[in-house]
Design an enzyme around this catalytic site. Structure first.
Site, PDB file in Angstrom:
ATOM      1  N   ASP A  32      -4.301 -28.051 -19.984  1.00  0.00           N
ATOM      2  CA  ASP A  32      -5.147 -28.934 -19.120  1.00  0.00           C
ATOM      3  C   ASP A  32      -5.349 -27.782 -17.868  1.00  0.00           C
ATOM      4  OD1 ASP A  32      -4.895 -32.199 -17.841  1.00  0.00           O
ATOM      5  OD2 ASP A  32      -5.329 -30.471 -16.532  1.00  0.00           O
ATOM      6  N   ASN A  88      -3.506 -42.563 -19.857  1.00  0.00           N
ATOM      7  CA  ASN A  88      -4.151 -43.504 -18.964  1.00  0.00           C
ATOM      8  C   ASN A  88      -5.484 -44.110 -19.297  1.00  0.00           C
ATOM      9  OD1 ASN A  88      -2.142 -42.649 -17.014  1.00  0.00           O
ATOM     10  ND2 ASN A  88      -3.451 -41.087 -16.481  1.00  0.00           N
ATOM     11  N   GLN A  95      -7.126 -43.174 -14.966  1.00  0.00           N
ATOM     12  CA  GLN A  95      -8.091 -42.441 -15.855  1.00  0.00           C
ATOM     13  C   GLN A  95      -9.157 -41.782 -15.186  1.00  0.00           C
ATOM     14  OE1 GLN A  95      -9.522 -44.658 -19.179  1.00  0.00           O
ATOM     15  NE2 GLN A  95      -9.859 -42.601 -20.521  1.00  0.00           N
ATOM     16  N   HIS A 101      -7.299 -39.391 -24.289  1.00  0.00           N
ATOM     17  CA  HIS A 101      -6.680 -38.347 -24.351  1.00  0.00           C
ATOM     18  C   HIS A 101      -5.257 -38.551 -24.132  1.00  0.00           C
ATOM     19  CE1 HIS A 101      -8.278 -38.514 -20.097  1.00  0.00           C
ATOM     20  NE2 HIS A 101      -7.125 -38.273 -20.052  1.00  0.00           N
ATOM     21  N   HIS A 103      -1.606 -36.886 -22.688  1.00  0.00           N
ATOM     22  CA  HIS A 103      -1.156 -35.827 -21.765  1.00  0.00           C
ATOM     23  C   HIS A 103       0.223 -35.589 -22.342  1.00  0.00           C
ATOM     24  CE1 HIS A 103      -3.855 -36.264 -18.153  1.00  0.00           C
ATOM     25  NE2 HIS A 103      -3.755 -37.470 -18.455  1.00  0.00           N
TER      26      HIS A 103
HETATM   27  P1  5GP Z   1      -6.733 -38.643 -16.633  1.00  0.00           P
HETATM   28  O1  5GP Z   1      -6.693 -38.723 -15.234  1.00  0.00           O
HETATM   29  O2  5GP Z   1      -8.191 -38.987 -17.092  1.00  0.00           O
HETATM   30  O3  5GP Z   1      -5.785 -39.119 -17.681  1.00  0.00           O
HETATM   31  O4  5GP Z   1      -6.858 -36.976 -17.077  1.00  0.00           O
HETATM   32  C1  5GP Z   1      -7.785 -36.040 -16.986  1.00  0.00           C
HETATM   33  C2  5GP Z   1      -7.300 -34.558 -16.966  1.00  0.00           C
HETATM   34  O5  5GP Z   1      -8.051 -33.858 -17.659  1.00  0.00           O
HETATM   35  C3  5GP Z   1      -6.723 -34.121 -15.832  1.00  0.00           C
HETATM   36  O6  5GP Z   1      -5.383 -33.874 -15.899  1.00  0.00           O
HETATM   37  C4  5GP Z   1      -7.568 -33.075 -15.455  1.00  0.00           C
HETATM   38  O7  5GP Z   1      -6.799 -31.879 -14.963  1.00  0.00           O
HETATM   39  C5  5GP Z   1      -8.074 -32.632 -16.861  1.00  0.00           C
HETATM   40  N1  5GP Z   1      -9.331 -31.934 -16.909  1.00  0.00           N
HETATM   41  C6  5GP Z   1     -10.519 -32.692 -16.468  1.00  0.00           C
HETATM   42  N2  5GP Z   1     -11.570 -31.801 -16.781  1.00  0.00           N
HETATM   43  C7  5GP Z   1     -11.141 -30.680 -17.498  1.00  0.00           C
HETATM   44  C8  5GP Z   1     -11.813 -29.720 -18.241  1.00  0.00           C
HETATM   45  O8  5GP Z   1     -13.187 -29.684 -18.145  1.00  0.00           O
HETATM   46  N3  5GP Z   1     -10.872 -28.933 -18.906  1.00  0.00           N
HETATM   47  C9  5GP Z   1      -9.606 -29.222 -19.030  1.00  0.00           C
HETATM   48  N4  5GP Z   1      -8.710 -28.211 -19.935  1.00  0.00           N
HETATM   49  N5  5GP Z   1      -8.959 -30.242 -18.598  1.00  0.00           N
HETATM   50  C10 5GP Z   1      -9.726 -30.825 -17.542  1.00  0.00           C
END
Ligand code: 5GP
Ligand code: ZN
Length: 136
Positions: A32, A88, A95, A101, A103
């Site tokens: 991440d 999420n 999300q 995805h 985590h």
């Molecule tokens: P969510 O909030 O949707 O559950 O998590 C999205 C996650 O994706 C966040 O922890 C954020 O840091 C990560 N993320 C967003 N864009 C990118 C990206 O371009 N590359 C990587 N490696 N992580 C990303």
């Protein structure tokens, strides 16, 4: 199937580079970019599904098996003291990227991170009402 303009489709399929930890026909696991802790990783299916509701059952099972393998690898290599799986679905649930995805967040004693909620205090009657609402 990939979805146009989905960043995780592009990352999962190698069109955008990432710090990749694992890849097979169905999944890629990456670090991440905004980690909650050292080794915070994301399991991404290569086919687009916006969230858990859309994810095919078979892939859901495969994703959890992969989560178990990655949890063991991260724990062994990073010497973490525990690990959180966070997943999420929907804006209300936090999300931010609409491609399913999982985590994997390694945890270290005293790391000061907070993956928590404020516990409610429902009565037995309130719990029973919820149980009925779900089951009826
Ligand atoms: P969510 O909030 O949707 O559950 O998590 C999205 C996650 O994706 C966040 O922890 C954020 O840091 C990560 N993320 C967003 N864009 C990118 C990206 O371009 N590359 C990587 N490696 N992580 C990303
Ligand atoms: Zn996608």
């Amino acid at each position: 199937m990939r979805k146009e303009d989905c960043i995780f489709c592009k990352i999962a399929n190698g069109e955008i580079p990432s710090k990749s930890l694992y890849e097979d026909e169905k999944f890629r696991v990456i670090l991440d970019l905004g980690p909650a802790a050292k080794g915070h990783s994301l399991i991404l299916p290569k086919d687009h599904a916006a969230n858990l509701y859309e994810l095919p059952e078979k892939l859901a099972g495969d994703a959890m098996i992969l989560a178990k393998k990655m949890a063991s690898l991260l724990t062994e290599k990073l010497n973490c003291d525990g690990i959180n799986l966070v997943q999420n679905n929907g804006e209300a649930a936090g999300q931010t990227v609409e491609h399913f995805h999982i985590h994997l967040i390694p945890r270290y004693k005293g790391d000061g991170q907070n993956i928590n909620w404020v516990p409610g205090k429902p009565s037995q009657e309130e719990l029973e009402a919820v149980r009925k609402q779900i089951l009826e």
